[in-house]
Design a protein around this motif. Sequence first.
Motif, PDB file in Angstrom:
ATOM      1  N   ALA A 223      62.448  45.329  38.240  1.00  0.00           N
ATOM      2  CA  ALA A 223      63.641  44.530  38.535  1.00  0.00           C
ATOM      3  C   ALA A 223      64.028  44.645  40.004  1.00  0.00           C
ATOM      4  N   ILE A 224      63.961  45.861  40.537  1.00  0.00           N
ATOM      5  CA  ILE A 224      64.310  46.077  41.944  1.00  0.00           C
ATOM      6  C   ILE A 224      63.312  45.372  42.863  1.00  0.00           C
ATOM      7  N   VAL A 225      62.025  45.566  42.593  1.00  0.00           N
ATOM      8  CA  VAL A 225      60.970  44.975  43.420  1.00  0.00           C
ATOM      9  C   VAL A 225      61.039  43.451  43.395  1.00  0.00           C
ATOM     10  N   SER A 226      61.309  42.893  42.215  1.00  0.00           N
ATOM     11  CA  SER A 226      61.408  41.439  42.095  1.00  0.00           C
ATOM     12  C   SER A 226      62.458  40.879  43.042  1.00  0.00           C
ATOM     13  N   TYR A 227      63.613  41.539  43.104  1.00  0.00           N
ATOM     14  CA  TYR A 227      64.673  41.081  44.003  1.00  0.00           C
ATOM     15  C   TYR A 227      64.295  41.295  45.461  1.00  0.00           C
ATOM     16  N   LEU A 228      63.741  42.447  45.772  1.00  0.00           N
ATOM     17  CA  LEU A 228      63.404  42.765  47.167  1.00  0.00           C
ATOM     18  C   LEU A 228      62.398  41.775  47.746  1.00  0.00           C
ATOM     19  N   LEU A 229      61.390  41.430  46.956  1.00  0.00           N
ATOM     20  CA  LEU A 229      60.351  40.528  47.462  1.00  0.00           C
ATOM     21  C   LEU A 229      60.840  39.082  47.526  1.00  0.00           C
ATOM     22  N   GLN A 230      61.762  38.727  46.637  1.00  0.00           N
ATOM     23  CA  GLN A 230      62.267  37.357  46.625  1.00  0.00           C
ATOM     24  C   GLN A 230      63.339  37.133  47.681  1.00  0.00           C
ATOM     25  N   TYR A 231      64.150  38.161  47.943  1.00  0.00           N
ATOM     26  CA  TYR A 231      65.251  38.028  48.900  1.00  0.00           C
ATOM     27  C   TYR A 231      65.236  39.181  49.912  1.00  0.00           C
ATOM     28  N   PRO A 232      64.161  39.327  50.683  1.00  0.00           N
ATOM     29  CA  PRO A 232      64.062  40.467  51.604  1.00  0.00           C
ATOM     30  C   PRO A 232      65.128  40.464  52.693  1.00  0.00           C
ATOM     31  N   GLU A 233      65.500  39.285  53.187  1.00  0.00           N
ATOM     32  CA  GLU A 233      66.489  39.222  54.271  1.00  0.00           C
ATOM     33  C   GLU A 233      67.859  39.666  53.774  1.00  0.00           C
ATOM     34  N   ALA A 234      68.272  39.162  52.603  1.00  0.00           N
ATOM     35  CA  ALA A 234      69.570  39.545  52.044  1.00  0.00           C
ATOM     36  C   ALA A 234      69.601  41.033  51.710  1.00  0.00           C
ATOM     37  N   ALA A 235      68.500  41.539  51.119  1.00  0.00           N
ATOM     38  CA  ALA A 235      68.441  42.955  50.735  1.00  0.00           C
ATOM     39  C   ALA A 235      68.491  43.872  51.952  1.00  0.00           C
ATOM     40  N   SER A 236      67.874  43.433  53.055  1.00  0.00           N
ATOM     41  CA  SER A 236      67.827  44.276  54.260  1.00  0.00           C
ATOM     42  C   SER A 236      69.198  44.466  54.893  1.00  0.00           C
ATOM     43  N   LYS A 237      70.161  43.636  54.529  1.00  0.00           N
ATOM     44  CA  LYS A 237      71.498  43.700  55.122  1.00  0.00           C
ATOM     45  C   LYS A 237      72.481  44.490  54.264  1.00  0.00           C
ATOM     46  N   LEU A 238      72.001  44.952  53.103  1.00  0.00           N
ATOM     47  CA  LEU A 238      72.872  45.700  52.198  1.00  0.00           C
ATOM     48  C   LEU A 238      72.712  47.203  52.391  1.00  0.00           C
ATOM     49  N   SER A 239      73.783  47.937  52.120  1.00  0.00           N
ATOM     50  CA  SER A 239      73.703  49.400  52.109  1.00  0.00           C
ATOM     51  C   SER A 239      73.077  49.827  50.785  1.00  0.00           C
ATOM     52  N   LEU A 240      72.743  51.094  50.674  1.00  0.00           N
ATOM     53  CA  LEU A 240      72.168  51.600  49.430  1.00  0.00           C
ATOM     54  C   LEU A 240      73.134  51.382  48.268  1.00  0.00           C
ATOM     55  N   MET A 241      74.409  51.674  48.497  1.00  0.00           N
ATOM     56  CA  MET A 241      75.418  51.491  47.450  1.00  0.00           C
ATOM     57  C   MET A 241      75.529  50.015  47.059  1.00  0.00           C
ATOM     58  N   GLU A 242      75.574  49.120  48.062  1.00  0.00           N
ATOM     59  CA  GLU A 242      75.722  47.690  47.794  1.00  0.00           C
ATOM     60  C   GLU A 242      74.529  47.141  47.021  1.00  0.00           C
TER      61      GLU A 242
ATOM     62  N   LYS B  45      74.570  45.621  43.228  1.00  0.00           N
ATOM     63  CA  LYS B  45      74.114  44.240  43.025  1.00  0.00           C
ATOM     64  C   LYS B  45      73.075  44.160  41.916  1.00  0.00           C
ATOM     65  N   LEU B  46      72.207  45.170  41.843  1.00  0.00           N
ATOM     66  CA  LEU B  46      71.113  45.159  40.868  1.00  0.00           C
ATOM     67  C   LEU B  46      71.445  45.937  39.588  1.00  0.00           C
ATOM     68  N   TYR B  47      72.649  46.506  39.550  1.00  0.00           N
ATOM     69  CA  TYR B  47      73.085  47.287  38.373  1.00  0.00           C
ATOM     70  C   TYR B  47      72.112  48.438  38.079  1.00  0.00           C
ATOM     71  N   VAL B  48      71.730  49.133  39.140  1.00  0.00           N
ATOM     72  CA  VAL B  48      70.870  50.308  39.001  1.00  0.00           C
ATOM     73  C   VAL B  48      71.518  51.453  39.781  1.00  0.00           C
ATOM     74  N   SER B  49      71.001  52.631  39.622  1.00  0.00           N
ATOM     75  CA  SER B  49      71.543  53.779  40.357  1.00  0.00           C
ATOM     76  C   SER B  49      70.936  53.857  41.750  1.00  0.00           C
ATOM     77  N   LYS B  50      71.647  54.543  42.646  1.00  0.00           N
ATOM     78  CA  LYS B  50      71.110  54.762  43.993  1.00  0.00           C
ATOM     79  C   LYS B  50      69.825  55.578  43.925  1.00  0.00           C
ATOM     80  N   SER B  51      69.781  56.514  42.998  1.00  0.00           N
ATOM     81  CA  SER B  51      68.587  57.353  42.887  1.00  0.00           C
ATOM     82  C   SER B  51      67.372  56.546  42.436  1.00  0.00           C
ATOM     83  N   ALA B  52      67.601  55.471  41.639  1.00  0.00           N
ATOM     84  CA  ALA B  52      66.487  54.629  41.196  1.00  0.00           C
ATOM     85  C   ALA B  52      65.848  53.925  42.400  1.00  0.00           C
ATOM     86  N   ILE B  53      66.670  53.455  43.321  1.00  0.00           N
ATOM     87  CA  ILE B  53      66.157  52.792  44.525  1.00  0.00           C
ATOM     88  C   ILE B  53      65.449  53.806  45.419  1.00  0.00           C
TER      89      ILE B  53
END
Length: 256
Positions: free
Chosen positions: A20-39, A43-51
Amino acid sequence: MDLETAVMKKKESFNDTDKAIVSYLLQYPEAASKLSLMELAQKLYVSKSAIFRLSKKLGLSGFSELKFELSELTMKKKQQEKYAQELDFDANLQKVIDDTFKYFKGLNLTNLFNDLDNADTIYIYSTGWQQQIIAEYLAHSFFLIGKKAIILPSARDEVSMLAQSVAANDLLFIISFGGFNKTIIDELKKIDTMNGKLKFVSLTSWQPGKIASLSDYSFFFKTTPFQISNQNAVTFSSVYVLIDLLMNEYGKHCGL
């Protein structure tokens, strides 16, 4: 190793959360690169440790390096999109030019050339700034073959006065992108009523419009879109090719 390659190598070890995380990262790399770990986690409804664990699984030192790779992937995708667009533009432009040659070969120009022979003055009117540049090119082309051409200012009054000043057998060239300009259509109708001697020659985009239907001779050109400096634009290359072909053929007619 770039992010996409790392994902391909490690994808067999991904759990559902990783996927789920990888799917978002590869589809929206620019948007993801502007987010903090918490954000990103929220957004993905996962834990910081999962990322963080996914980053390590991909061979990265942590979230900071993941963001760097996302920025690199964003740049790569933009370069690929630009390259693909350039390829499309090249192919589209080539087709437009090829179509212009095919279109020109099917034209019967005998009557137009006879009217050009008899015209003392050729008037040229355009309905936009790009069309104004085309008008200047057309006027220059007529000058080179010894024909007097006058460019009318893009003002309604100038067209209105034309009916009273033209001589017999003069020609009016109208250059319009869409061919549906209501102001010029109304003025052409008035000119046609007041002065039946003036003949109209229109150069408009490929789909026939009202201006073409009012013209004694109508010619059509194709355009193709392109992007420059992040701005959408349209190229009028084919109309210049069409003018060159017309002038060359008329030159032959005149024995030049």
